[in-house]
Motif scaffolding. Structure first.
Motif, PDB file in Angstrom:
ATOM      1  N   GLY A  84       0.843  -1.181  -0.062  1.00 12.73           N
ATOM      2  CA  GLY A  84       0.017   0.036   0.091  1.00 12.73           C
ATOM      3  C   GLY A  84       0.885   1.187   0.125  1.00 12.73           C
ATOM      4  N   ALA A  85       2.173   1.169  -0.137  1.00 15.53           N
ATOM      5  CA  ALA A  85       2.891   2.418  -0.327  1.00 15.53           C
ATOM      6  C   ALA A  85       2.287   3.760  -1.286  1.00 15.53           C
ATOM      7  CB  ALA A  85       4.355   2.206  -0.735  1.00 15.53           C
ATOM      8  N   THR A  86       2.163   4.539  -0.892  1.00 14.85           N
ATOM      9  CA  THR A  86       1.811   5.911  -1.642  1.00 14.85           C
ATOM     10  C   THR A  86       2.842   6.746  -1.676  1.00 14.85           C
ATOM     11  OG1 THR A  86       0.679   6.744   0.439  1.00 14.85           O
ATOM     12  CG2 THR A  86      -0.494   5.420  -0.710  1.00 14.85           C
ATOM     13  N   GLU A  87       3.817   6.789  -1.290  1.00 15.32           N
ATOM     14  CA  GLU A  87       4.948   7.911  -1.123  1.00 15.32           C
ATOM     15  C   GLU A  87       6.221   7.138  -1.040  1.00 15.32           C
ATOM     16  OE1 GLU A  87       5.656  12.199   0.582  1.00 15.32           O
ATOM     17  OE2 GLU A  87       3.873  11.353   1.019  1.00 15.32           O
ATOM     18  N   ALA A  88       7.182   7.717  -1.839  1.00 11.97           N
ATOM     19  CA  ALA A  88       8.372   7.258  -1.912  1.00 11.97           C
ATOM     20  C   ALA A  88       9.317   8.632  -1.900  1.00 11.97           C
ATOM     21  CB  ALA A  88       8.820   6.539  -3.107  1.00 11.97           C
ATOM     22  N   ARG A  89      10.653   8.508  -1.203  1.00 16.71           N
ATOM     23  CA  ARG A  89      11.610   9.664  -1.286  1.00 16.71           C
ATOM     24  C   ARG A  89      13.016   9.103  -1.417  1.00 16.71           C
ATOM     25  NH1 ARG A  89      10.556  13.686   3.409  1.00 16.71           N
ATOM     26  NH2 ARG A  89       8.671  13.914   2.189  1.00 16.71           N
ATOM     27  N   ILE A  90      13.846   9.882  -2.172  1.00 15.43           N
ATOM     28  CA  ILE A  90      15.160   9.639  -2.235  1.00 15.43           C
ATOM     29  C   ILE A  90      15.638  10.582  -0.970  1.00 15.43           C
ATOM     30  CG2 ILE A  90      17.397   9.790  -3.505  1.00 15.43           C
ATOM     31  CD1 ILE A  90      15.783   7.817  -4.728  1.00 15.43           C
ATOM     32  N   LEU A  91      16.295   9.584  -0.041  1.00 19.91           N
ATOM     33  CA  LEU A  91      16.642  10.361   1.185  1.00 19.91           C
ATOM     34  C   LEU A  91      18.343  10.742   0.975  1.00 19.91           C
ATOM     35  CD1 LEU A  91      15.637   7.703   3.658  1.00 19.91           C
ATOM     36  CD2 LEU A  91      14.650   9.711   3.122  1.00 19.91           C
ATOM     37  N   ALA A  92      19.182  10.024  -0.074  1.00 16.22           N
ATOM     38  CA  ALA A  92      20.456  10.457  -0.403  1.00 16.22           C
ATOM     39  C   ALA A  92      20.845   9.893  -1.772  1.00 16.22           C
ATOM     40  CB  ALA A  92      21.478  10.089   0.754  1.00 16.22           C
ATOM     41  N   LEU A  93      21.682  10.566  -2.492  1.00 14.59           N
ATOM     42  CA  LEU A  93      22.105   9.866  -3.684  1.00 14.59           C
ATOM     43  C   LEU A  93      23.413  10.438  -4.096  1.00 14.59           C
ATOM     44  CD1 LEU A  93      21.442   8.019  -6.178  1.00 14.59           C
ATOM     45  CD2 LEU A  93      20.084  10.009  -7.195  1.00 14.59           C
ATOM     46  N   GLU A  94      24.292   9.516  -4.200  1.00 15.62           N
ATOM     47  CA  GLU A  94      25.584   9.814  -4.352  1.00 15.62           C
ATOM     48  C   GLU A  94      26.243   9.245  -5.697  1.00 15.62           C
ATOM     49  OE1 GLU A  94      27.363  12.227  -2.725  1.00 15.62           O
ATOM     50  OE2 GLU A  94      25.924  12.562  -0.994  1.00 15.62           O
ATOM     51  N   PRO A  95      26.818   9.990  -6.612  1.00 13.59           N
ATOM     52  CA  PRO A  95      27.332   9.336  -7.919  1.00 13.59           C
ATOM     53  C   PRO A  95      28.538   8.696  -7.623  1.00 13.59           C
ATOM     54  CG  PRO A  95      27.743  11.819  -7.656  1.00 13.59           C
ATOM     55  CD  PRO A  95      26.931  11.501  -6.568  1.00 13.59           C
ATOM     56  N   PRO A  96      28.577   7.527  -8.467  1.00  9.48           N
ATOM     57  CA  PRO A  96      29.810   6.735  -8.448  1.00  9.48           C
ATOM     58  C   PRO A  96      31.143   7.644  -8.653  1.00  9.48           C
ATOM     59  CG  PRO A  96      28.914   6.086 -10.275  1.00  9.48           C
ATOM     60  CD  PRO A  96      28.051   7.157  -9.564  1.00  9.48           C
ATOM     61  N   THR A  97      32.244   7.681  -7.805  1.00 12.54           N
ATOM     62  CA  THR A  97      33.427   8.416  -8.294  1.00 12.54           C
ATOM     63  C   THR A  97      34.712   7.523  -7.939  1.00 12.54           C
ATOM     64  OG1 THR A  97      33.466   9.238  -5.977  1.00 12.54           O
ATOM     65  CG2 THR A  97      32.323  10.582  -7.589  1.00 12.54           C
ATOM     66  N   ASP A  98      35.848   7.795  -8.534  1.00  9.17           N
ATOM     67  CA  ASP A  98      37.229   7.241  -8.511  1.00  9.17           C
ATOM     68  C   ASP A  98      36.984   5.722  -8.270  1.00  9.17           C
ATOM     69  OD1 ASP A  98      37.777   9.965  -6.067  1.00  9.17           O
ATOM     70  OD2 ASP A  98      38.252   9.813  -8.098  1.00  9.17           O
ATOM     71  N   GLY A  99      36.206   5.242  -9.206  1.00  4.11           N
ATOM     72  CA  GLY A  99      36.118   3.815  -9.189  1.00  4.11           C
ATOM     73  C   GLY A  99      35.399   3.022  -8.092  1.00  4.11           C
ATOM     74  N   ALA A 100      34.880   3.858  -7.221  1.00  2.03           N
ATOM     75  CA  ALA A 100      33.992   3.603  -6.010  1.00  2.03           C
ATOM     76  C   ALA A 100      32.416   3.654  -6.576  1.00  2.03           C
ATOM     77  CB  ALA A 100      34.253   4.458  -4.849  1.00  2.03           C
ATOM     78  N   PRO A 101      31.789   2.739  -5.995  1.00  2.00           N
ATOM     79  CA  PRO A 101      30.286   2.872  -6.507  1.00  2.00           C
ATOM     80  C   PRO A 101      29.599   3.716  -5.855  1.00  2.00           C
ATOM     81  CG  PRO A 101      30.521   1.130  -4.629  1.00  2.00           C
ATOM     82  CD  PRO A 101      31.938   1.607  -5.166  1.00  2.00           C
ATOM     83  N   GLY A 102      28.406   4.629  -6.416  1.00  8.62           N
ATOM     84  CA  GLY A 102      27.500   5.541  -5.842  1.00  8.62           C
ATOM     85  C   GLY A 102      26.709   5.025  -4.829  1.00  8.62           C
ATOM     86  N   ALA A 103      26.143   5.740  -4.076  1.00  9.66           N
ATOM     87  CA  ALA A 103      25.300   5.416  -2.879  1.00  9.66           C
ATOM     88  C   ALA A 103      23.948   5.759  -2.948  1.00  9.66           C
ATOM     89  CB  ALA A 103      25.979   5.721  -1.503  1.00  9.66           C
ATOM     90  N   LEU A 104      23.096   5.133  -2.663  1.00  6.50           N
ATOM     91  CA  LEU A 104      21.486   5.434  -2.750  1.00  6.50           C
ATOM     92  C   LEU A 104      20.720   5.068  -1.739  1.00  6.50           C
ATOM     93  CD1 LEU A 104      18.749   6.083  -4.209  1.00  6.50           C
ATOM     94  CD2 LEU A 104      18.759   3.652  -5.375  1.00  6.50           C
ATOM     95  N   ALA A 105      20.000   5.851  -0.999  1.00  5.82           N
ATOM     96  CA  ALA A 105      19.136   5.660   0.226  1.00  5.82           C
ATOM     97  C   ALA A 105      17.691   5.980  -0.145  1.00  5.82           C
ATOM     98  CB  ALA A 105      19.622   6.217   1.516  1.00  5.82           C
ATOM     99  N   ALA A 106      16.718   5.305   0.018  1.00  4.55           N
ATOM    100  CA  ALA A 106      15.254   5.765  -0.367  1.00  4.55           C
ATOM    101  C   ALA A 106      14.378   5.243   0.877  1.00  4.55           C
ATOM    102  CB  ALA A 106      15.014   5.260  -1.572  1.00  4.55           C
ATOM    103  N   ALA A 107      13.414   5.524   0.835  1.00  6.58           N
ATOM    104  CA  ALA A 107      12.307   4.974   1.801  1.00  6.58           C
ATOM    105  C   ALA A 107      10.769   5.315   1.212  1.00  6.58           C
ATOM    106  CB  ALA A 107      12.297   5.949   2.979  1.00  6.58           C
ATOM    107  N   PHE A 108      10.023   4.175   1.495  1.00  8.58           N
ATOM    108  CA  PHE A 108       8.573   4.276   1.067  1.00  8.58           C
ATOM    109  C   PHE A 108       7.579   3.850   2.231  1.00  8.58           C
ATOM    110  CE2 PHE A 108      11.515   1.835  -1.847  1.00  8.58           C
ATOM    111  CZ  PHE A 108      11.176   2.440  -3.215  1.00  8.58           C
ATOM    112  N   TRP A 109       6.514   4.852   2.030  1.00 12.56           N
ATOM    113  CA  TRP A 109       5.508   4.822   3.415  1.00 12.56           C
ATOM    114  C   TRP A 109       4.259   4.523   2.746  1.00 12.56           C
ATOM    115  CZ3 TRP A 109       9.294   8.607   2.566  1.00 12.56           C
ATOM    116  CH2 TRP A 109      10.382   8.747   3.677  1.00 12.56           C
ATOM    117  N   ARG A 110       3.317   3.921   3.581  1.00 14.69           N
ATOM    118  CA  ARG A 110       2.000   3.833   3.356  1.00 14.69           C
ATOM    119  C   ARG A 110       1.303   4.756   4.199  1.00 14.69           C
ATOM    120  NH1 ARG A 110       1.552  -1.356   5.285  1.00 14.69           N
ATOM    121  NH2 ARG A 110       1.078  -0.629   7.344  1.00 14.69           N
ATOM    122  N   GLY A 111       0.329   5.318   3.255  1.00 20.76           N
ATOM    123  CA  GLY A 111      -0.611   6.534   3.922  1.00 20.76           C
ATOM    124  C   GLY A 111      -1.530   6.046   5.012  1.00 20.76           C
TER     125      GLY A 111
END
Length: 261
Positions: A234-261
């Motif tokens: 029943g998720a009705t809302e999602a948000r990207i909390l942090a999004l870092e691009p890949p740099t210097d051969g290291a992977p980028g980092a993603l944080a997100a959350a999903f909420w049910r209203g």
């Protein structure tokens, strides 16, 4: 590549506990968090500490949360193996202690879909659940059990199967699904498109995007499946909390959350 970029989480309990507590203390609370129930998180899969602040941005939402079970979905780091595997052990060991594996729930998942097996393939390495469980142990004070799942196949069909199964077995339970992934590369507008697809809860667009050259994600199955499972709950809302691009051969980092209203 710098030493800081290559650094990984400590394996000694005291050092790991101190680092995680510092990351969580430094995490900036998300602005305007929805009032609904949190049903899913996306966090970095890598054991590099360069993704620690991003992970903490997501796990900080669990402070004071009352959860019984966390289902952790991770990519395989042993290549594809054509199935979805749930570890066979009854207790998953981390440097901070053991976490009980929910036997009833994992058997329910196996009953839900013929492609889900009790199988140790893909489990017990330095990424995936081995990164997520210590964070959960710090924010949930060990008062939870877990179901670690590894995706040995990430096709759209498998994502839909697992997402539906997870959504079904979690119905009515005090449970959360956590998907782990890393951003390997992205074209100039790739991260903006990723943000739009996730925050728009657009399963089709997310599948299309991750199947193209625009954004490459290790753990794309975990990302897609978590979104589907959140929708099933029943998720009705999602948000990207942090999004870092890949740099210097290291992977980028993603944080997100999903909420049910």
């Amino acid at each position: 590549m710098s030493l800081a970029t290559r650094a990984v989480y400590p394996s000694q309990p005291d050092a790991l506990r101190q680092l995680l507590d510092e990351l969580l203390a430094d995490a900036t609370p998300a602005d305007g968090v929805p009032q609904g129930s949190l049903v899913g998180l996306i966090v970095p899969d890598s054991n590099r500490t360069s993704g620690g602040a991003t992970a903490a941005a997501a796990y900080g939402l669990l402070r004071d949360a009352a959860l019984d079970t966390v289902l952790i979905i991770s990519p395989s780091h042993h290549g594809t193996f054509g199935r979805l595997s749930i570890c066979q052990t009854d207790r998953y060991h981390t440097p901070l202690g053991e976490v009980t594996v929910n036997d009833h729930l994992r058997n329910e998942l196996c009953d839900e879909d013929d492609d889900i097996f009790l199988d140790d393939t893909g489990h017990y390495h330095t990424e995936g659940a081995d990164v997520q469980l210590p964070f959960l142990q710090r924010v949930l004070a060990d008062d939870f059990d877990a179901v670690p799942i590894v995706m040995g196949e990430e096709s759209p069909a498998y994502c839909r199967e697992l997402g539906a199964a997870v959504g079904e077995v979690m119905y009515g339970k005090s449970a959360l699904v956590v998907g782990s992934c890393d951003v390997l590369q992205a074209e100039a507008d790739g991260l903006d498109k990723l943000r739009a697809a996730v925050e728009g809860l657009d399963e089709s667009e997310l599948m299309h995007l991750l199947g193209s050259e625009t954004v490459k994600v290790e753990g794309m199955g975990a990302l897609i499946t978590t979104l589907i499972a959140a929708q099933k709950r029943g998720a009705t809302e999602a948000r990207i909390l942090a999004l870092e691009p890949p740099t210097d051969g290291a992977p980028g980092a993603l944080a997100a959350a999903f909420w049910r209203g």
